[in-house]
Design a protein around this motif. Structure first.
Motif, PDB file in Angstrom:
ATOM      1  N   SER A  18     -11.482  -2.225  12.984  1.00  0.00           N
ATOM      2  CA  SER A  18     -10.826  -3.396  12.407  1.00  0.00           C
ATOM      3  C   SER A  18     -11.109  -4.610  13.285  1.00  0.00           C
ATOM      4  CB  SER A  18      -9.328  -3.186  12.318  1.00  0.00           C
ATOM      5  OG  SER A  18      -9.039  -2.158  11.414  1.00  0.00           O
ATOM      6  N   GLY A  35     -10.934  -7.646   8.418  1.00  0.00           N
ATOM      7  CA  GLY A  35     -11.591  -6.530   7.755  1.00  0.00           C
ATOM      8  C   GLY A  35     -12.191  -5.587   8.766  1.00  0.00           C
ATOM      9  N   SER A  38     -18.625  -2.885   8.024  1.00  0.00           N
ATOM     10  CA  SER A  38     -18.940  -1.746   7.179  1.00  0.00           C
ATOM     11  C   SER A  38     -20.417  -1.391   7.152  1.00  0.00           C
ATOM     12  CB  SER A  38     -18.458  -2.000   5.749  1.00  0.00           C
ATOM     13  OG  SER A  38     -19.114  -3.118   5.207  1.00  0.00           O
ATOM     14  N   ASP A  48     -16.329  -6.055   5.626  1.00  0.00           N
ATOM     15  CA  ASP A  48     -15.685  -5.708   4.364  1.00  0.00           C
ATOM     16  C   ASP A  48     -14.201  -6.031   4.462  1.00  0.00           C
ATOM     17  OD1 ASP A  48     -15.167  -4.710   1.871  1.00  0.00           O
ATOM     18  OD2 ASP A  48     -15.372  -2.611   2.445  1.00  0.00           O
ATOM     19  N   SER A  49     -13.763  -7.010   3.691  1.00  0.00           N
ATOM     20  CA  SER A  49     -12.363  -7.392   3.614  1.00  0.00           C
ATOM     21  C   SER A  49     -11.753  -6.720   2.396  1.00  0.00           C
ATOM     22  CB  SER A  49     -12.256  -8.914   3.506  1.00  0.00           C
ATOM     23  OG  SER A  49     -10.917  -9.309   3.396  1.00  0.00           O
ATOM     24  N   ASP A  50     -10.460  -6.906   2.182  1.00  0.00           N
ATOM     25  CA  ASP A  50      -9.817  -6.338   1.002  1.00  0.00           C
ATOM     26  C   ASP A  50     -10.339  -6.973  -0.283  1.00  0.00           C
ATOM     27  OD1 ASP A  50      -8.283  -4.714   2.596  1.00  0.00           O
ATOM     28  OD2 ASP A  50      -6.578  -6.097   2.647  1.00  0.00           O
ATOM     29  N   LYS A  51     -10.654  -8.242  -0.227  1.00  0.00           N
ATOM     30  CA  LYS A  51     -11.035  -8.980  -1.427  1.00  0.00           C
ATOM     31  C   LYS A  51     -12.537  -9.160  -1.611  1.00  0.00           C
ATOM     32  CE  LYS A  51      -6.739 -11.523  -1.166  1.00  0.00           C
ATOM     33  NZ  LYS A  51      -6.100 -12.816  -1.001  1.00  0.00           N
ATOM     34  N   LYS A  53     -16.795  -9.023   0.461  1.00  0.00           N
ATOM     35  CA  LYS A  53     -17.691  -8.678   1.566  1.00  0.00           C
ATOM     36  C   LYS A  53     -18.387  -9.954   2.009  1.00  0.00           C
ATOM     37  CE  LYS A  53     -18.777  -3.910   0.467  1.00  0.00           C
ATOM     38  NZ  LYS A  53     -19.859  -2.945   0.277  1.00  0.00           N
TER      39      LYS A  53
END
Length: 71
Positions: A18, A35, A38, A48-51, A53
């Motif tokens: 993270s 994020g 990845s 890579d974030s939740d919403k 890339k």
């Protein structure tokens, strides 16, 4: 960091951890991205974030365009 190889090693050492990345934009527009790293390629790496890339180059790390905070 002095070379692109050191910047690449720093990113690879923190692979799949993270991170919080502070992106220093133009005209004092800064952005925080939370994020994990990845994917790592030859010239770029992907966060890579939740919403979404977002990809960055190792040159960004070397020049200080982005700043890492590893959790």
């Amino acid at each position: 960091m002095r070379t692109i190889y050191e910047a690449k090693k720093f990113v690879l050492d923190n692979y799949d951890k993270s991170v919080v990345i502070k992106v220093f934009g133009i005209r004092n527009k800064n952005e925080l991205i939370k994020g994990r790293i990845s994917e790592c390629y030859r010239n770029v790496f992907v966060v890579d974030s939740d919403k979404f890339k977002r990809s960055f180059s190792y040159k960004d790390v070397l020049l200080g365009t982005i700043k890492f905070i590893v959790k």
